[in-house]
Design a protein around this motif. Structure first.
Motif, mmCIF file in Angstrom:
data_model
loop_
_atom_site.group_PDB
_atom_site.id
_atom_site.type_symbol
_atom_site.label_atom_id
_atom_site.label_comp_id
_atom_site.label_asym_id
_atom_site.label_seq_id
_atom_site.Cartn_x
_atom_site.Cartn_y
_atom_site.Cartn_z
ATOM 1 N N PHE A 1 -4.781 -54.398 5.075
ATOM 2 C CA PHE A 1 -6.109 -53.860 4.776
ATOM 3 C C PHE A 1 -7.106 -55.009 4.670
ATOM 4 N N ARG A 2 -8.372 -54.685 4.918
ATOM 5 C CA ARG A 2 -9.433 -55.674 4.819
ATOM 6 C C ARG A 2 -10.671 -55.019 4.229
ATOM 7 N N LEU A 3 -11.149 -55.583 3.132
ATOM 8 C CA LEU A 3 -12.398 -55.148 2.517
ATOM 9 C C LEU A 3 -13.399 -56.282 2.664
ATOM 10 N N GLU A 4 -14.432 -56.064 3.445
ATOM 11 C CA GLU A 4 -15.382 -57.122 3.762
ATOM 12 C C GLU A 4 -16.802 -56.686 3.395
ATOM 13 N N ASN A 5 -17.458 -57.504 2.591
ATOM 14 C CA ASN A 5 -18.834 -57.211 2.156
ATOM 15 C C ASN A 5 -18.934 -55.829 1.520
ATOM 16 N N VAL A 6 -17.934 -55.458 0.740
ATOM 17 C CA VAL A 6 -18.003 -54.178 0.047
ATOM 18 C C VAL A 6 -18.600 -54.394 -1.344
ATOM 19 N N GLU A 7 -19.057 -53.300 -1.949
ATOM 20 C CA GLU A 7 -19.655 -53.386 -3.274
ATOM 21 C C GLU A 7 -19.198 -52.210 -4.122
ATOM 22 N N ALA A 8 -18.783 -52.528 -5.360
ATOM 23 C CA ALA A 8 -18.535 -51.512 -6.380
ATOM 24 C C ALA A 8 -19.505 -51.787 -7.523
ATOM 25 N N ASN A 9 -20.260 -50.784 -7.916
ATOM 26 C CA ASN A 9 -21.270 -51.004 -8.944
ATOM 27 C C ASN A 9 -21.381 -49.769 -9.842
ATOM 28 N N ASN A 10 -21.400 -50.043 -11.166
ATOM 29 C CA ASN A 10 -21.621 -48.994 -12.167
ATOM 30 C C ASN A 10 -20.553 -47.904 -12.100
ATOM 31 N N ASN A 11 -19.301 -48.314 -11.972
ATOM 32 C CA ASN A 11 -18.207 -47.352 -12.012
ATOM 33 C C ASN A 11 -17.557 -47.326 -13.389
ATOM 34 N N TYR A 12 -16.769 -46.296 -13.647
ATOM 35 C CA TYR A 12 -16.318 -45.984 -14.993
ATOM 36 C C TYR A 12 -15.129 -46.818 -15.445
ATOM 37 N N ARG A 13 -14.108 -46.959 -14.585
ATOM 38 C CA ARG A 13 -12.876 -47.623 -15.008
ATOM 39 C C ARG A 13 -12.803 -49.061 -14.488
ATOM 40 N N THR A 14 -12.807 -49.175 -13.152
ATOM 41 C CA THR A 14 -12.624 -50.477 -12.501
ATOM 42 C C THR A 14 -13.376 -50.466 -11.182
ATOM 43 N N GLY A 15 -13.929 -51.614 -10.806
ATOM 44 C CA GLY A 15 -14.598 -51.671 -9.511
ATOM 45 C C GLY A 15 -13.617 -51.537 -8.366
ATOM 46 N N LEU A 16 -12.503 -52.301 -8.427
ATOM 47 C CA LEU A 16 -11.450 -52.246 -7.418
ATOM 48 C C LEU A 16 -10.109 -52.377 -8.114
ATOM 49 N N SER A 17 -9.226 -51.397 -7.922
ATOM 50 C CA SER A 17 -7.853 -51.457 -8.430
ATOM 51 C C SER A 17 -6.900 -51.688 -7.273
ATOM 52 N N LEU A 18 -5.959 -52.623 -7.460
ATOM 53 C CA LEU A 18 -4.897 -52.851 -6.481
ATOM 54 C C LEU A 18 -3.568 -52.631 -7.185
ATOM 55 N N VAL A 19 -2.882 -51.561 -6.782
ATOM 56 C CA VAL A 19 -1.636 -51.157 -7.438
ATOM 57 C C VAL A 19 -0.625 -50.792 -6.350
ATOM 58 N N GLY A 20 0.101 -51.783 -5.863
ATOM 59 C CA GLY A 20 1.051 -51.525 -4.784
ATOM 60 C C GLY A 20 0.425 -51.751 -3.425
ATOM 61 N N GLY B 1 -3.435 -48.941 -2.898
ATOM 62 C CA GLY B 1 -2.093 -49.076 -3.435
ATOM 63 C C GLY B 1 -1.094 -48.117 -2.840
ATOM 64 N N GLY B 2 -0.038 -47.872 -3.612
ATOM 65 C CA GLY B 2 1.049 -47.009 -3.176
ATOM 66 C C GLY B 2 2.325 -47.402 -3.886
ATOM 67 N N ASP B 3 3.389 -46.711 -3.575
ATOM 68 C CA ASP B 3 4.672 -46.922 -4.247
ATOM 69 C C ASP B 3 5.753 -47.059 -3.187
ATOM 70 N N SER B 4 6.420 -48.197 -3.167
ATOM 71 C CA SER B 4 7.427 -48.434 -2.135
ATOM 72 C C SER B 4 8.621 -47.502 -2.261
ATOM 73 N N SER B 5 8.824 -46.895 -3.431
ATOM 74 C CA SER B 5 9.915 -45.951 -3.589
ATOM 75 C C SER B 5 9.533 -44.552 -3.112
ATOM 76 N N GLY B 6 8.266 -44.362 -2.808
ATOM 77 C CA GLY B 6 7.802 -43.078 -2.296
ATOM 78 C C GLY B 6 7.406 -43.198 -0.843
ATOM 79 N N ASN B 7 6.108 -43.069 -0.588
ATOM 80 C CA ASN B 7 5.612 -43.130 0.785
ATOM 81 C C ASN B 7 5.117 -44.510 1.179
ATOM 82 N N GLY B 8 5.372 -45.493 0.328
ATOM 83 C CA GLY B 8 5.083 -46.862 0.717
ATOM 84 C C GLY B 8 3.795 -47.408 0.150
ATOM 85 N N ASN B 9 3.721 -48.741 0.109
ATOM 86 C CA ASN B 9 2.503 -49.428 -0.303
ATOM 87 C C ASN B 9 1.473 -49.369 0.812
ATOM 88 N N THR B 10 0.247 -49.632 0.462
ATOM 89 C CA THR B 10 -0.781 -49.810 1.486
ATOM 90 C C THR B 10 -0.656 -51.220 2.058
#
Length: 549
Positions: free
Chosen positions: A390-409, A378-387
């Motif tokens: 990007f490409r996430l290929e064959n990635v895995e998130a497992n047994n994490n606390y909040r979220t497997g993948l967050s997209l915010v900006g 993510g990122g903030d367009s009013s600051g240093n910009g959004n990301t």
């Protein structure tokens, strides 16, 4: 005086000789007046003539300031300063452009031009001299040692110093660190580490403030490849490798080297004293980084700080989301948050934290067991910009606390062939989703993103809204999002949840055994004729297409 000729006036009459022998001239030898005679050339140019100047064998006649004289013989190089010849002693000394030595080997040694030389040193610290050329370890180290380079400016530009283990005395525990002098840099870092027996490093100076290295050390079969062990990491699952891991990321930045993981090894991090405070558990990933991890694990040590994980960050000091990285490609790397041994509720951090960055590729990367999000983009367009890009290929998130993948900006990205499973907490912290498109405001909008052929299984949580759902879309600022070929099963609430989702196109969704339903009740954002389904159904209008979990 070779011969005398009397000045003749215009009225003078030359004396006539009836017969002159061949190969002779008329003249008179000596310094007194007298009759002339025929002089054979052999007598004029005989040694007896030069004997008038010197009878010393080897003497050289020359014209001095007032008269002719002779230079006494000597062994040396004949030299003329413009008025008087002399000899330079042989061999020529350094001040006259020579080596001062009598053989080629001596001329190359420290006694001559100092091209080659060897300095042995044992089991202790050492300050390398500017006159050292090869410095060799001569003993087995009993502790980690540091040898300090001379200032880069104290040697000629291009000068090389080699440090090597000639005794086989270095180990992964008792390492030899070659560190800079003052504020000099070594491949952009402050030091380089030898950590295997018989390792060596060659350092070349720019003559000002920088050293460049090529090394032969553990794990590096090609000088364009660097492993964490090249920077002092033990990667034994026990030793704290925090500083060595950061040095590795700093050393391979800007395409200086390709990062090469130690196959199957575990390297502990979480005490990065460079940053300190609440950021001591973070490691900065710099621009121009390429890593082939070989399924090496970077594991967070017990009781880490609040912010923990890899942060894509180019700035100085601690990572504070002010300067993202660009052109980063990471393959086959595992980040383990060691969740069961963390005492902090780490909150809104991530094991892999990509903010205000561009052109990022992660492939076959796992973010597991985090007391945080698994991935954050993510990122903030009013600051240093959004990301972006990007490409996430064959990635895995497992047994994490909040979220497997967050997209915010985030904008212009692809998530493909990935899985986001087993997110859970009971503190109502975070969205508690496998994947969360969380476009909270206009400056953190998510745009032009495709997520495809991916799954979200067995996510749980206690939030009354999205807690324990597979794929979540909310915030109202999502646009041009495409979700295709998704599978969501076994989630505590919904397979797909939307709360003011924005502009999202969903096709080919399937799932089963979700706690409440495959899709929540906000049907206005779904495609035409698509309705929410039961916990075990595909929903009216959906085509059940299998997606590998």
């Amino acid at each position: 005086m070779l011969f005398a000729v009397t000045n003749l006036s215009s009225a003078a009459i030359a004396q006539q000789f009836q017969t002159i022998p061949p190969q002779s001239v008329i003249g008179r030898l000596g310094s007194s007046s007298g009759p002339a005679s025929a002089l054979p050339l052999s007598s004029i140019f005989s040694t007896s003539v030069f004997d008038q100047l010197s009878t010393t064998p080897g003497a050289i006649p020359y014209r001095g300031p007032g008269s002719w004289t002779a230079l006494s013989p000597s062994v040396g190089l004949l030299y003329n300063n413009g008025t008087t010849p002399s000899y330079l002693s042989l061999p020529l000394g350094l001040t006259n452009g020579g080596s001062g030595q009598t053989t080629a080997a001596l001329a190359r040694s420290a006694a001559g031009f100092n091209i080659e030389g060897y300095t042995g040193h044992g089991d202790s610290i050492y300050t390398i001299l500017s006159t050292d050329r090869t410095v060799g370890l001569t003993a087995t180290l009993t502790a980690a040692r540091i040898w300090t380079l001379p200032a880069a400016s104290s040697v000629n530009a291009g000068a090389e110093i080699i440090v090597g283990d000639f005794a086989g005395g270095i180990s992964s525990v008792n390492t030899l660190t070659v560190q800079r002098s003052g504020s000099d840099t070594i491949n952009g870092a402050s030091s380089t580490v030898l950590n295997t027996a018989f390792a060596r490093v060659a350092l070349r100076s720019d003559g000002v403030s920088k050293w460049s290295t090529s090394s032969s050390s553990s794990g590096s079969t090609n000088l364009n490849i660097k492993t964490p062990k090249d920077y002092g990491a033990a990667c034994d699952g026990v030793t704290d490798d925090s500083l060595a891991i950061q040095a590795w990321f700093d050393g391979i930045r800007n395409y200086a080297y390709v990062g090469w993981g130690v196959p199957g090894a575990t390297c502990l991090f979480g005490n990065n004293t460079i940053y300190g405070g609440g950021f001591a558990s973070m490691v900065s990933v710099r621009s121009g980084t390429i890593i082939f991890g070989n399924y090496m694990t970077l594991k967070l040590k017990n009781s880490a700080q609040q912010n923990a994980g890899l942060n894509f960050y180019d700035g100085a000091g601690h990572p504070d989301q002010t300067s993202g990285a660009s052109n980063v490609d990471i393959y086959q790397l595992i980040i383990d948050g060691n969740r069961t041994n963390q005492t902090n509720t780490l909150g809104s951090a991530a094991l892999i934290y990509i903010v205000s960055s561009t052109r990022i590729t992660l492939r076959d990367v796992r973010a597991i067991n985090g007391r945080t999000d698994g991935f954050y983009v993510g990122g903030d367009s009013s600051g240093n910009g959004n990301t972006t890009f990007f490409r996430l290929e064959n990635v895995e998130a497992n047994n994490n606390y909040r979220t497997g993948l967050s997209l915010v900006g985030a904008t212009r990205g692809v998530i493909t062939g990935s899985r986001f499973n087993a997110t859970s907490n009971t503190n109502n912290d975070g969205t508690q989703c496998g994947v969360d498109f969380e476009a909270d405001g206009a400056t953190t909008a998510n745009t032009f993103i495709t997520i495809e052929n991916s799954s979200a299984f067995n996510n749980g949580g206690t939030l009354t809204t999205s807690g324990g759902s597979g794929f979540c879309f909310f915030g109202g600022n999502n646009s041009n999002l495409t979700a295709d070929g998704l599978s969501a099963s076994g989630n505590q609430k919904y397979g797909l949840w939307g709360g003011t989702p924005g502009e999202v196109t969903v096709t080919r969704l399937r799932g089963a055994t979700n706690g409440t339903a495959l899709i929540n009740g906000a049907t206005d954002w779904l495609p035409v004729n698509v309705q929410k389904g039961s916990a075990n159904g595909c929903g009216t209008g959906f085509s059940c297409v299998g997606v590998p979990n």
